[in-house]
Design a protein around this motif. Sequence first.
Motif, PDB file in Angstrom:
ATOM      1  N   ILE A  23     -29.733 -24.827  28.971  1.00  0.00           N
ATOM      2  CA  ILE A  23     -29.057 -25.761  30.336  1.00  0.00           C
ATOM      3  C   ILE A  23     -27.894 -26.563  29.426  1.00  0.00           C
ATOM      4  N   ASN A  24     -26.957 -26.596  30.100  1.00  0.00           N
ATOM      5  CA  ASN A  24     -25.722 -27.354  29.406  1.00  0.00           C
ATOM      6  C   ASN A  24     -25.497 -28.552  30.438  1.00  0.00           C
ATOM      7  N   PRO A  25     -25.951 -29.622  30.150  1.00  0.00           N
ATOM      8  CA  PRO A  25     -25.706 -30.900  31.302  1.00  0.00           C
ATOM      9  C   PRO A  25     -24.149 -31.225  31.660  1.00  0.00           C
ATOM     10  N   GLU A  26     -23.225 -30.714  30.933  1.00  0.00           N
ATOM     11  CA  GLU A  26     -21.887 -31.111  31.025  1.00  0.00           C
ATOM     12  C   GLU A  26     -20.974 -30.046  30.524  1.00  0.00           C
ATOM     13  N   GLN A  27     -20.886 -28.709  31.492  1.00  0.00           N
ATOM     14  CA  GLN A  27     -20.357 -27.586  30.993  1.00  0.00           C
ATOM     15  C   GLN A  27     -18.997 -27.875  31.034  1.00  0.00           C
ATOM     16  N   GLU A  28     -18.440 -27.151  29.563  1.00  0.00           N
ATOM     17  CA  GLU A  28     -17.096 -27.336  29.300  1.00  0.00           C
ATOM     18  C   GLU A  28     -16.304 -26.235  29.719  1.00  0.00           C
ATOM     19  N   VAL A  29     -15.111 -26.199  29.476  1.00  0.00           N
ATOM     20  CA  VAL A  29     -14.259 -24.940  29.763  1.00  0.00           C
ATOM     21  C   VAL A  29     -14.464 -23.875  28.686  1.00  0.00           C
ATOM     22  N   ILE A  30     -14.883 -22.613  29.225  1.00  0.00           N
ATOM     23  CA  ILE A  30     -15.069 -21.740  28.306  1.00  0.00           C
ATOM     24  C   ILE A  30     -14.157 -20.389  28.759  1.00  0.00           C
TER      25      ILE A  30
END
Length: 278
Positions: A23-30
């Motif tokens: 679970i990623n609380p603050e998704q970055e650009v991938i």
Amino acid sequence: MHRRAVFPTPSESLPLQMETIGINPEQEVIHRPVGYPYFHWLQTLEGEGELHVQSLIIKLPERSGILLQPHIQHLYQAKSPLWRTAYITFTGTLASTLTKDLYGPSSEKIHWDRSDSEITQQLERILKLAESGTDASGWKSSAELYRFLTLLKTNGRRNHLPSMSRRLERIQHLLDWLEKEYANPDLGLAQMAEQLNIGERQLNERFRELFGQTAYAYLIQLRLRKAKVWLPSRPDLTVRQIGEAVGFRDASHFTATFRQKEGLTPEKYRRLHGASAL
């Protein structure tokens, strides 16, 4: 806090083999110009994201996700101030076949109703199992992943269709009624459609969407299923009597239909399961 678990490599190949979950609380650009080497499920827990894949731009609001095929170029990024995501990556000897059977060959957004929390709860269950470190063999996680994928199939919605579970709810009254009335040889589409207060054409459309067959074909299948219970367990009844008991008008029609659908006659089926034909 970013929760991430990496699964151990099992000593034997598994039908479904987990690689990572998190679970990623603050998704970055991938941005992955050559894709990801495994199947990759990505879903939105909060906010909204945007996925670029195969010349498509797909919005991913809350309660939606997408299963990306291996090695498919893609990019995803937040479209709201906060984009909280969950993900699963996996492989396995049956992964390609199973995902194709469940969802088809292409990546397509899956979304679900606000009242449905089973999909996210199952992902949480797998994550907790991974974090516990109690599944060194990988078999428990494999089984839990299979349940997750089937929940996406039954509870998820694609295009504008209701989920499979919702569509089943619409006809459950009829299915329950057929379990009681299947033995009536006069039963037909008109009576079946009447149970749902819809037309015969609409009835067949609903059955094709759910079961890949017409409503009457479903009834025939139900009668054969009941006959397969009776043939070994009621040696006191002849094949003719069993055919009549499950709704066939005569023995020849019963035998011909049974052989066409099952690949053997009722008598051979009875002997196969240990009962003597009368």
